[in-house]
Design an enzyme around this catalytic site. Structure first.
Site, short mmCIF file in Angstrom:
data_model
loop_
_atom_site.label_atom_id
_atom_site.label_comp_id
_atom_site.label_asym_id
_atom_site.label_seq_id
_atom_site.Cartn_x
_atom_site.Cartn_y
_atom_site.Cartn_z
N LYS A 10 19.91 133.46 0.87
CA LYS A 10 20.75 132.45 0.21
C LYS A 10 22.20 132.95 0.06
CE LYS A 10 16.86 130.33 -2.26
NZ LYS A 10 16.38 129.77 -3.55
N TYR A 50 15.93 120.46 0.25
CA TYR A 50 15.27 120.55 -1.07
C TYR A 50 14.97 119.16 -1.63
CZ TYR A 50 15.83 125.64 -1.59
OH TYR A 50 15.71 127.00 -1.46
N PHE A 58 17.88 120.50 -12.19
CA PHE A 58 18.72 121.53 -11.56
C PHE A 58 19.13 121.16 -10.13
CE2 PHE A 58 14.22 122.77 -11.09
CZ PHE A 58 14.12 122.86 -9.70
N ARG A 86 5.51 135.23 -0.13
CA ARG A 86 5.78 134.87 -1.54
C ARG A 86 5.58 136.10 -2.44
NH1 ARG A 86 8.18 129.84 -2.62
NH2 ARG A 86 7.46 130.28 -4.73
N THR A 92 10.21 133.17 -8.84
CA THR A 92 11.45 132.38 -8.72
C THR A 92 12.54 132.93 -9.63
OG1 THR A 92 10.05 130.44 -8.32
CG2 THR A 92 12.36 130.02 -8.87
N ARG A 103 13.45 139.65 -4.78
CA ARG A 103 14.22 139.03 -5.87
C ARG A 103 14.50 140.03 -7.00
NH1 ARG A 103 11.24 133.16 -5.43
NH2 ARG A 103 12.86 132.11 -4.22
N ASN A 113 18.85 133.13 -6.46
CA ASN A 113 17.73 134.08 -6.38
C ASN A 113 17.48 134.67 -4.99
OD1 ASN A 113 16.65 131.80 -5.30
ND2 ASN A 113 15.02 131.55 -6.82
N HIS A 116 14.72 132.34 0.00
CA HIS A 116 13.74 131.26 -0.04
C HIS A 116 12.52 131.70 0.75
CE1 HIS A 116 11.83 127.35 0.63
NE2 HIS A 116 11.75 127.69 1.90
N GLU A 127 10.00 123.25 7.56
CA GLU A 127 11.28 123.92 7.30
C GLU A 127 11.80 124.63 8.55
OE1 GLU A 127 10.19 124.46 2.57
OE2 GLU A 127 10.26 126.25 3.83
P1 ATP Z 1 12.44 128.59 -3.02
O1 ATP Z 1 11.85 127.22 -2.69
O2 ATP Z 1 13.95 128.62 -2.91
O3 ATP Z 1 11.76 129.68 -2.26
P2 ATP Z 1 10.72 128.80 -5.28
O4 ATP Z 1 9.71 128.19 -4.37
O5 ATP Z 1 10.43 130.12 -5.88
O6 ATP Z 1 12.12 128.91 -4.54
P3 ATP Z 1 11.09 126.18 -6.40
O7 ATP Z 1 10.33 125.70 -7.57
O8 ATP Z 1 10.75 125.67 -5.04
O9 ATP Z 1 11.07 127.78 -6.45
O10 ATP Z 1 12.64 125.88 -6.69
C1 ATP Z 1 13.59 125.87 -5.64
C2 ATP Z 1 14.84 126.56 -6.12
O11 ATP Z 1 15.43 125.78 -7.16
C3 ATP Z 1 14.61 127.93 -6.75
O12 ATP Z 1 14.60 128.97 -5.81
C4 ATP Z 1 15.80 128.06 -7.67
O13 ATP Z 1 16.94 128.52 -6.97
C5 ATP Z 1 16.02 126.64 -8.12
N1 ATP Z 1 15.36 126.43 -9.40
C6 ATP Z 1 14.05 126.25 -9.64
N2 ATP Z 1 13.79 126.10 -10.94
C7 ATP Z 1 15.00 126.18 -11.56
C8 ATP Z 1 15.43 126.11 -12.92
N3 ATP Z 1 14.55 125.92 -13.92
N4 ATP Z 1 16.75 126.26 -13.16
C9 ATP Z 1 17.63 126.45 -12.16
N5 ATP Z 1 17.30 126.54 -10.85
C10 ATP Z 1 16.00 126.40 -10.57
MG MG Z 2 10.02 126.44 -3.25
#
Ligand code: ATP
Ligand code: MG
Length: 138
Positions: A10, A50, A58, A86, A92, A103, A113, A116, A127
């Site tokens: 990212k 997304y 968010f 993962r 996350t 992370r 973070n 992805h 994706e």
């Molecule tokens: P990614 O899909 O990026 O791998 P993830 O699967 O761990 O991350 P998701 O729930 O898919 O988490 O959320 C996608 C992204 O949205 C997160 O990586 C984070 O950057 C952002 N995000 C998720 N939850 C929050 C939150 N509560 N506040 C701010 N940003 C958030």
């Molecule tokens: Mg995700």
């Protein structure tokens, strides 16, 4: 079970100069790179990627951040790729990420973070297709 996952490094991580170190950790964990590109998303493209989070509070910050600078997109191969990746990237929220995860090592906050990782075989396929044509992968 698929042996492929999709990742992005990212904008926070590319801008801090962590790209090489993150790729090194991924490769040392046993992944081979099947496609890779250095690119930058528009806010619209980040929104499409997304799309599942469009109704979340968010979402606006997420797409602004994901289009704020370059990213590295890649398709990675290893046995049990999605689940193991993962585990490799960690929670996350980096505050909850296990010691030694990407992370934990490189992320600053839940919003920024570092990486992805696809959350299912089906999404890994979708994706990867979002970023790469047939000519760009092997
Ligand atoms: P990614 O899909 O990026 O791998 P993830 O699967 O761990 O991350 P998701 O729930 O898919 O988490 O959320 C996608 C992204 O949205 C997160 O990586 C984070 O950057 C952002 N995000 C998720 N939850 C929050 C939150 N509560 N506040 C701010 N940003 C958030
Ligand atoms: Mg995700």
């Amino acid at each position: 079970m698929s042996n492929r996952t999709f990742t992005m490094i990212k904008p926070d991580a590319t801008s801090k100069g962590y790209t090489g170190a993150i790729l090194d950790q991924i490769i040392k964990a046993g992944y081979s790179v099947k496609a890779m590109k250095w690119t930058k998303l528009t806010i619209e493209q980040a929104g499409l990627f997304y799309d599942i989070h469009r109704e979340r509070p968010f979402f606006g910050d997420l797409v602004k951040f994901m289009s704020s600078g370059p990213i590295v997109a890649a398709i990675l191969e290893k046995e049990n790729a999605v689940e193991d990746f993962r585990t490799l990237i960690g929670a996350t929220n980096p505050a909850n990420a296990a010691e030694g995860t990407i992370r934990k090592n490189f992320a600053a906050s839940i919003g920024e973070n570092a990486v992805h990782g696809s959350d299912s075989d089906e999404n890994a396929q979708i994706e990867g297709d979002f970023f790469f044509s047939k000519l760009e992968r092997f």
